[in-house]
Design a protein around this motif. Sequence first.
Motif, mmCIF file in Angstrom:
data_model
loop_
_atom_site.group_PDB
_atom_site.id
_atom_site.type_symbol
_atom_site.label_atom_id
_atom_site.label_comp_id
_atom_site.label_asym_id
_atom_site.label_seq_id
_atom_site.Cartn_x
_atom_site.Cartn_y
_atom_site.Cartn_z
ATOM 1 N N ILE A 122 0.840 -1.208 0.000
ATOM 2 C CA ILE A 122 0.000 0.000 0.000
ATOM 3 C C ILE A 122 0.871 1.253 0.000
ATOM 4 O O ILE A 122 0.627 2.207 -0.745
ATOM 5 C CB ILE A 122 -0.948 -0.008 1.221
ATOM 6 N N ALA A 123 1.905 1.252 0.844
ATOM 7 C CA ALA A 123 2.799 2.411 0.922
ATOM 8 C C ALA A 123 3.549 2.627 -0.385
ATOM 9 O O ALA A 123 3.651 3.755 -0.884
ATOM 10 C CB ALA A 123 3.791 2.220 2.073
ATOM 11 N N GLU A 125 2.735 1.649 -3.421
ATOM 12 C CA GLU A 125 1.829 2.092 -4.486
ATOM 13 C C GLU A 125 1.536 3.594 -4.356
ATOM 14 O O GLU A 125 1.547 4.332 -5.350
ATOM 15 C CB GLU A 125 0.534 1.296 -4.419
ATOM 16 N N ALA A 126 1.288 4.044 -3.123
ATOM 17 C CA ALA A 126 0.994 5.465 -2.903
ATOM 18 C C ALA A 126 2.206 6.334 -3.235
ATOM 19 O O ALA A 126 2.073 7.391 -3.860
ATOM 20 C CB ALA A 126 0.575 5.685 -1.442
ATOM 21 N N LEU A 127 3.398 5.886 -2.852
ATOM 22 C CA LEU A 127 4.620 6.637 -3.149
ATOM 23 C C LEU A 127 4.870 6.700 -4.655
ATOM 24 O O LEU A 127 5.307 7.728 -5.178
ATOM 25 C CB LEU A 127 5.811 5.991 -2.433
ATOM 26 N N GLU A 129 2.594 6.556 -7.057
ATOM 27 C CA GLU A 129 1.612 7.448 -7.678
ATOM 28 C C GLU A 129 2.022 8.911 -7.525
ATOM 29 O O GLU A 129 1.803 9.728 -8.426
ATOM 30 C CB GLU A 129 0.236 7.217 -7.057
ATOM 31 N N GLU A 130 2.619 9.244 -6.384
ATOM 32 C CA GLU A 130 3.054 10.629 -6.131
ATOM 33 C C GLU A 130 4.472 10.904 -6.649
ATOM 34 O O GLU A 130 4.963 12.013 -6.533
ATOM 35 C CB GLU A 130 3.006 10.910 -4.625
ATOM 36 N N SER A 160 1.639 1.369 6.504
ATOM 37 C CA SER A 160 1.769 2.151 5.272
ATOM 38 C C SER A 160 1.905 3.642 5.589
ATOM 39 O O SER A 160 2.667 4.360 4.927
ATOM 40 C CB SER A 160 0.556 1.909 4.370
ATOM 41 N N GLN A 164 5.092 5.909 4.384
ATOM 42 C CA GLN A 164 4.887 7.078 3.528
ATOM 43 C C GLN A 164 5.437 8.338 4.189
ATOM 44 O O GLN A 164 6.029 9.195 3.519
ATOM 45 C CB GLN A 164 3.393 7.258 3.229
ATOM 46 N N LYS A 246 0.949 -3.207 -8.102
ATOM 47 C CA LYS A 246 0.569 -3.567 -6.736
ATOM 48 C C LYS A 246 0.437 -5.077 -6.559
ATOM 49 O O LYS A 246 1.026 -5.657 -5.625
ATOM 50 C CB LYS A 246 -0.744 -2.867 -6.383
#
Length: 281
Positions: A122-123, A125-127, A129-130, A160, A164, A246
Amino acid sequence: MESLNSLINIFKGFSIFSVIDILVVYFIFYKGYSLIKETRAEQLLKGIILIFLLIPVSDLLNLTMLNWILENTLTISVISIIIIFQPEIRKALEHIGRTSFVDKIIYEDEEIMIGVVNEIVIAVEALAEEKVGALIVIEQMTGLGDIINTGTKIDGDVSSALLQNIFVVNTPLHDGATIIRNDKIVAAGCFLPLTNDDKLNKQLGTRHRAGIGVTEVTDCITIIVSEETGVISMALNGRLLRNYDKEKLRNVLLKIMRNRQSNKDSFKERVKLWISKKDKM
């Protein structure tokens, strides 16, 4: 007939222990060559073998000066080999040291293991995307204590949100590696050794080189998020695998950890079986 009798006498002296002896020596040489195959050390080894072959040739041809140089070179060959093959010797000893009775990667149950992997994914994937650069190292059999000591101790549960937050740009810990041991984030902002692979894509920066470098000297798993492209990569055993999503990242991590857990459990079962047989005797 004399040659035949000599050959028969040799085989008469053979036993099952002789066969085992030969197989063990063969295995040692095979594993040793596997460690240095396709490395600079392989070329150095060929050079040393050539020197050994030249000594009897130079003696046969009465090349006195060359023979003297080669023979004196052998007097320091042991020290030279240790210095030249230091990375390979270290790698071999670490590989032997990983064979232990108790696996260091121990989760109380599979739910904890799955939970850790999910939080990491999860972490990441978020990193990605940003497009926030990240370098996460998951310790396995080889301890990373010396690397952990280069960073800031955290000792927090893997989550996560925490991962992040560590990699937020311009914060003190974002530019180093974060080390995960079992279900804990043990340290962040750690320094990793860079790879010496000159064949690596020149477009890959320091973060990727560090991620690969640490997997060349340990058996850890490294996850890298590119700051420029947001591409997710994984390094393992000195190899870099790119373009993870992911689901792919989650499946690969679970497969690696389940295999290790399975190997540990099967080893314990074999030991228990052996002990039970001993007790019955």
